[in-house]
Design an enzyme around this catalytic site. Structure first.
Site, PDB file in Angstrom:
ATOM      1  N   MET A   1      44.475  29.660  18.704  1.00 21.99           N
ATOM      2  CA  MET A   1      45.162  30.855  18.232  1.00 21.99           C
ATOM      3  C   MET A   1      46.469  30.970  19.006  1.00 21.99           C
ATOM      4  O   MET A   1      46.456  31.130  20.230  1.00 21.99           O
ATOM      5  CB  MET A   1      44.273  32.084  18.450  1.00 21.99           C
ATOM      6  CG  MET A   1      44.883  33.399  18.011  1.00 21.99           C
ATOM      7  SD  MET A   1      43.659  34.747  17.945  1.00 21.99           S
ATOM      8  CE  MET A   1      43.055  34.780  19.624  1.00 21.99           C
ATOM      9  N   TYR A  18      43.037  39.223  28.356  1.00 19.79           N
ATOM     10  CA  TYR A  18      43.395  38.569  27.092  1.00 19.79           C
ATOM     11  C   TYR A  18      42.662  39.168  25.901  1.00 19.79           C
ATOM     12  O   TYR A  18      41.764  39.974  26.049  1.00 19.79           O
ATOM     13  CB  TYR A  18      43.266  37.055  27.164  1.00 19.79           C
ATOM     14  CG  TYR A  18      41.945  36.408  27.485  1.00 19.79           C
ATOM     15  CD1 TYR A  18      40.733  37.058  27.415  1.00 19.79           C
ATOM     16  CD2 TYR A  18      41.939  35.060  27.878  1.00 19.79           C
ATOM     17  CE1 TYR A  18      39.554  36.411  27.698  1.00 19.79           C
ATOM     18  CE2 TYR A  18      40.756  34.399  28.170  1.00 19.79           C
ATOM     19  CZ  TYR A  18      39.567  35.080  28.069  1.00 19.79           C
ATOM     20  OH  TYR A  18      38.400  34.417  28.349  1.00 19.79           O
ATOM     21  N   GLU A  19      43.106  38.765  24.707  1.00 19.86           N
ATOM     22  CA  GLU A  19      42.661  39.337  23.430  1.00 19.86           C
ATOM     23  C   GLU A  19      42.900  40.845  23.362  1.00 19.86           C
ATOM     24  O   GLU A  19      42.102  41.595  22.809  1.00 19.86           O
ATOM     25  CB  GLU A  19      41.181  39.027  23.173  1.00 19.86           C
ATOM     26  CG  GLU A  19      40.885  37.568  22.989  1.00 19.86           C
ATOM     27  CD  GLU A  19      41.760  36.905  21.940  1.00 19.86           C
ATOM     28  OE1 GLU A  19      42.128  37.574  20.956  1.00 19.86           O
ATOM     29  OE2 GLU A  19      42.085  35.722  22.110  1.00 19.86           O
ATOM     30  N   GLY A  20      44.021  41.271  23.902  1.00 18.66           N
ATOM     31  CA  GLY A  20      44.350  42.687  23.951  1.00 18.66           C
ATOM     32  C   GLY A  20      43.811  43.283  25.225  1.00 18.66           C
ATOM     33  O   GLY A  20      42.599  43.361  25.424  1.00 18.66           O
ATOM     34  N   GLN A  33      42.819  48.219  24.147  1.00 22.81           N
ATOM     35  CA  GLN A  33      41.552  48.554  23.489  1.00 22.81           C
ATOM     36  C   GLN A  33      41.315  50.065  23.521  1.00 22.81           C
ATOM     37  O   GLN A  33      40.820  50.650  22.536  1.00 22.81           O
ATOM     38  CB  GLN A  33      40.386  47.840  24.178  1.00 22.81           C
ATOM     39  CG  GLN A  33      40.494  46.331  24.246  1.00 22.81           C
ATOM     40  CD  GLN A  33      40.642  45.682  22.894  1.00 22.81           C
ATOM     41  OE1 GLN A  33      39.997  46.076  21.930  1.00 22.81           O
ATOM     42  NE2 GLN A  33      41.508  44.683  22.818  1.00 22.81           N
TER      43      GLN A  33
END
Length: 605
Positions: free
Chosen positions: A160, A453-455, A460
Site C-alpha cells: 500500500m 501507522y495506518e492513521g 482514529q
C-alpha cells in the site's frame, strides 16, 4: 518462547465476540465449530513452532538492501513459502480466485498468532490481504484475472503506497503523478516512503497499490486515483515479463520490526524499461482512488489493532514465565500458609518467586486483563464485519455501522495497550528487561509503531468522534451502550459474591461513557468542534476500557454458567475493581478539558 493461546482465542471468538451463535444460525454455510477448532489449532502450531523460532533472528539480523535488492533474514523466504503453501494467505479471499471465503473473524484470530510469533514477518501477508480486498472490490475483470489468483495464493505479495515525504497523513497534498497512455495504461512518477515490504526476496512479484494524481485532477483528496503497479510486468500467458520502472531506493533503520523492510520507493526514474515511468493500471475510476484505498485501509486498521493484541499477549506470556522463576525477597502471606517458603523448599533464604509479590501480581493481571479485553474488541469488530456481509437491508446497515464504530477503538485502544503491556513486561523483568538478550525489549520496540501507522491514534479519535458517533443520528452508539448495560445488569442481579463489585463498577463506567457520549454529540451539533476534538483521545480510551470491562464480564458469565472455574470471573472482577475507576476521570477530561487546553495552548507558541 511464545505459545499460541488457542483455547483463549477460541473462547473469545465463540462466546464473547459471537462466532458460536453465528455458526448455529448457519451464517457461514457448512462451516462447523469442529472445523474452526482445527483451523485455530493448526494456525497456533505453525505460529508457535515455525514462525516464533525465527522471530528473534529477524529482529537481530534485520532486512538488508544492496543494489536495489532487499534480503530478508535468513530462513524467512523459506518460512514464507511454507506459510503460503499452507493456504493461510487466502482464508477470507474469494473462492473464484483460490480463496476459502471464511469469516473475517478467523483471519483476525490467525493474524494475532502470526503477529505474536513475529510482527515483522506477519506484516507481509497483512498488506497482501488488504491489497487483495481492494482489488477484488474495485479492480476491473481484466486486472482480477491477471493478478488476483497469484496474490490469493501468496505467490505474489501486495503493498500500500500512500505516504510521501512532505505529506504524512495528509493525502490531499500528495505529488506522485500519473500520465495516461493510448494503450489504457498509465505512467507513474513519484516517491513513496514507509512502504512495508515494498521490496523483498520472499515472493516472485510484488504488486504495489499506489495513490497518484492526474494532471487535470481536482485539488485535494477529490483528485486522487489508485493504480496497480507490479514490480514485474505480466505477459499474456501469465508469466513474468520485464522489470517495471520501480525501485527501492533505501530501507529505514527503525526502532523495531527490524525484519520487515520499510522502503522508500521510486516510481519512474528511468532505471528500468525503454520508457521512463512505471507502468500502472487504474483501479476503479479516475479521481476516486481514496475511496478504493479505504477498502484496504479500514481492514488494515483492524489488522494493526490485532498487532497490539498480539504483542501484548507475547509480552504477557514472557513476563509471567519470568515472574514464576525469578526469586527475590519474601512475599506476604496470601493464604495463611507460608506458601513462598514451601515452594522454594527453604532454598534461597526463603525468597519468593516475584509473581507472589502484590505489585508484580497487579502488573501481570493488568497485562492479562488489557490483553484479553483488546482481543475481544478486535474480534467483535471482525464479527460485525462478517455480519454485515451475511445480512441484508437494515440488518446489514446496522452491522456495517457497528463495524465502523468499533474500528477506530479496535485500532487505537489495542495498539495503546500493546505499548503499555510491553512496557509493563519490561518492568516485571526489572533490570533484565532492559537487556536485549531477555527478549522483553523487542516487544516494546515492535509495538511502538502500531499507534502511529495506518492513521495515528489521534486520527482514529477524530474519526470516532466526528464520523462514527453520529452514525444513524447517534442511534448506533446508543444501541451499543444499551447492550453494554444489559451485561452489567445481568451481573448485578445475580448477586454472586464471586463477582464482587463488578456489577456496580460496570454500571458506573458505562454511565461515564454514556455521559461523555451525550456531551460530544451535543457539542458537535452546536458547532463546538474544537471542544469535541479536545476530548476525543480521552474518550477513545474511555470507550476501550468500558468495552474491556464488559467483554471480560461477558466471558465471566459464560464461564460461571458452564462451571469452568473461577479464573475468568476473577479476572473480570480484577478489571472492574482495579482499572475501571479511570473511566470517571476520563469522562471529566472529555467534558471539562477543553477550556484548560485552550488556555494553555499559548505555552506552545
Amino acid at each position: 518462547m511464545y505459545s499460541a493461546p488457542v483455547e483463549e482465542i477460541a473462547f473469545t471468538l465463540n462466546h464473547v465476540a459471537g462466532l458460536s451463535a453465528a455458526l448455529e444460525e448457519g451464517r457461514f454455510g457448512d462451516l462447523s465449530g469442529d472445523l474452526v477448532a482445527a483451523i485455530l489449532e493448526e494456525a497456533g502450531r505453525f505460529a508457535s513452532s515455525e514462525i516464533a523460532p525465527l522471530g528473534e533472528r529477524g529482529d537481530r539480523e534485520g532486512a538488508k538492501l544492496e543494489d536495489g535488492e532487499v534480503t530478508t533474514p535468513k530462513g524467512w523466504p523459506d518460512l514464507y513459502r511454507r506459510w503460503r503453501e499452507g493456504g493461510w494467505n487466502g482464508l477470507t479471499a474469494p473462492e473464484a480466485y483460490g480463496g476459502q471465503n471464511l469469516p473475517h473473524m478467523l483471519n483476525v484470530a490467525a493474524l494475532e498468532m502470526w503477529n505474536s510469533a513475529s510482527m515483522a514477518f506477519a506484516l507481509a501477508p497483512t498488506l497482501t490481504m488488504g491489497a487483495i480486498e481492494a482489488l477484488a472490490a474495485h479492480g476491473s475483470d481484466e486486472l482480477k484475472e491477471v493478478f488476483l489468483e497469484k496474490m490469493v495464493s501468496g505467490e505474489w505479495t501486495g503493498t500500500m503506497n500512500l505516504t510521501e515525504p512532505h505529506a504524512g497523513s495528509d493525502l490531499g497534498v500528495l505529488k506522485t503523478r500519473a500520465e495516461p497512455r493510448d494503450d489504457g495504461t498509465y505512467r507513474i512518477f513519484g516517491q513513496k516512503i514507509f512502504i512495508t515490504w515494498g521490496e523483498h526476496d520472499a515472493a516472485d512479484n510484488i504488486i504495489h497499490l499506489v495513490l497518484a494524481r492526474l494532471a487535470d485532477a481536482p485539488a485535494g483528496t477529490r483528485g486522487i486515483s489508485l493504480f496497480l503497479v507490479p514490480k514485474f510486468l505480466v505477459n499474456e500467458d501469465g508469466s513474468l515479463g520485464e522489470r517495471n520502472d520501480v525501485l527501492c531506493h533505501s530501507i529505514e533503520h527503525k526502532l523495531g520490526i527490524h525484519g520487515s523492510p520499510t522502503c522508500t520507493m521510486i516510481f519512474g526514474d528511468g532505471r528500468f524499461g525503454e520508457e521512463w515511468g512505471a507502468v500502472g493500471y487504474l483501479v476503479g475510476e479516475e479521481n476516486k482512488g481514496l475511496a478504493c484505498m479505504f477498502t484496504m485501509m479500514n481492514n488494515a486498521r483492524l489488522a494493526v489493532g490485532i498487532q497490539g493484541v498480539a504483542i501484548a499477549e507475547a509480552a504477557t506470556q514472557k513476563a509471567i514465565a519470568f515472574a514464576k522463576e525469578r526469586t527475590q525477597g519474601k512475599a506476604p502471606n496470601w493464604s495463611g500458609n507460608d506458601k513462598s517458603t514451601v515452594q522454594n523448599g527453604g532454598q534461597n533464604g526463603g525468597m519468593s518467586p516475584i509473581v507472589e509479590h502484590p505489585d508484580v501480581a497487579q502488573m501481570l493481571l493488568t497485562m492479562k486483563a488489557l490483553t484479553q479485553g483488546a482481543r475481544a474488541i478486535c474480534y467483535a469488530c471482525a464479527h460485525a464485519t462478517d455480519m454485515s456481509h451475511h445480512h441484508e437491508g437494515e440488518e446489514a446497515k446496522h452491522w456495517a455501522e457497528r463495524a465502523a464504530l468499533l474500528t477506530p477503538i479496535a485500532k487505537s485502544f489495542s495498539t495503546d495497550i500493546g505499548v503499555d503491556v510491553a512496557s509493563l513486561g519490561i518492568q516485571v523483568h526489572g533490570g533484565m528487561g532492559f537487556i536485549e538478550e531477555t527478549g522483553a525489549a523487542r516487544y516494546l520496540r515492535d509495538a511502538r509503531i502500531a499507534p502511529i501507522y495506518e492513521g495515528t491514534n489521534g486520527i482514529q479519535a477524530i474519526d470516532l468522534v466526528t464520523r462514527k458517533l453520529p452514525l444513524s443520528g447517534g442511534d448506533q452508539v446508543k444501541g451499543l451502550l444499551a447492550e453494554l448495560k444489559q451485561v452489567a445488569e445481568e451481573i448485578a442481579v445475580r448477586n454472586d459474591p464471586d463477582f464482587g463489585e463488578t456489577g456496580d463498577r460496570l454500571r458506573a463506567a458505562i454511565a461515564a461513557l454514556e455521559a461523555a457520549t451525550a456531551w460530544l454529540l451535543v457539542a458537535q451539533a452546536d458547532g463546538r468542534t474544537a471542544d469535541a476534538l479536545a476530548g476525543a483521545t480521552p474518550y477513545q480510551r474511555l470507550f476501550g476500557l468500558v468495552l474491556t470491562g464488559v467483554y471480560l464480564a461477558r466471558g465471566g458469565l459464560v464461564a460461571a454458567d458452564n462451571g469452568e472455574g473461577s479464573g475468568r470471573v476473577n479476572l473480570c472482577r480484577f478489571m472492574a475493581e482495579n482499572l475501571l475507576a479511570e473511566t470517571s476521570a476520563l469522562k471529566d477530561r472529555v467534558i471539562a478539558g477543553s477550556a484548560s487546553l485552550a488556555a494553555a495552548r499559548s505555552l506552545l507558541d
